[in-house]
Design a protein around this motif. Structure first.
Motif: not given
Length: 193
Positions: A103, A122, A135, A137, A191
């Motif tokens: 993600h 995704e 995830t 970032t 998100q």
């Protein structure tokens, strides 16, 4: 790694009735398990877990004292009532690659004054359980109009430990010089927090 306590599903209680009493039906399958195991999970504990974990996240199930490493495979939610109808987990085997998704979380989106287009949040991939990524970032602070980030631009994805199931030229985000209409703000997605 998070641990959530689950129990074997009691089929004497219908799923609808179980949900009304705060129990979510689910299942765990794959990996070292010979058969799928029907489960039931306390809804409050599951909601707490899902605030910080999502599909593709790794955790452990505590099933009658046995810890099973898993990833969240799929959750079914009633979009009208936000009721969790079902959740499934995929058991992980140390030496077996598993398909999952990474993600993408965007940070500092409020600092972008141009139009931020989120194209791909995704990224599908396969890896061994110990190499799974939950995830990534991306800090968009300082990016201006004309900035483009592709899958291949993300440093965490430049490893042989994961097999990307998408072209590295796919665009993750793009910033164009189109301004937001005057007085209109773009609400951050869940998100982006």
């Amino acid at each position: 790694m998070n641990v959530i306590t689950v129990n074997r599903r009691d089929f004497a209680v219908k799923a609808k009735r179980a949900r009304r009493s705060g129990i979510v039906p689910g299942s765990v399958f794959g990996g070292p398990l010979p058969d799928s195991i029907p489960l039931q999970i306390d809804e409050a504990a599951l909601r707490k877990l899902l605030r910080c974990k999502r599909e593709g996240s790794r955790l452990k199930l505590d099933l009658e004292g046995q810890l099973i490493p898993v990833q969240i495979k799929e959750k079914t939610v009633n979009t009208l009532s936000n009721e969790i109808l079902h959740i499934s987990f995929q058991a992980l085997k140390e030496d077996q690659k598993v398909n999952s998704v990474i993600h993408i979380i965007l940070k500092n989106t409020e600092k972008i004054t141009d139009l931020l287009e989120k194209m791909l949040l995704e990224i599908p991939y396969a890896s061994l359980p110990q190499d799974m990524i939950d995830t990534i970032t991306i800090d968009v602070d300082g990016m201006g109009a004309g900035s483009v980030v592709t899958v291949g631009d993300i440093p965490e994805l430049k490893t042989e430990k994961i097999d990307l199931q998408i072209d590295t030229e796919e665009i993750v985000l793009r910033i164009s010089d189109k301004k937001h209409p005057a007085g209109q703000t773009v609400e951050p997605t869940e998100q982006e927090t």
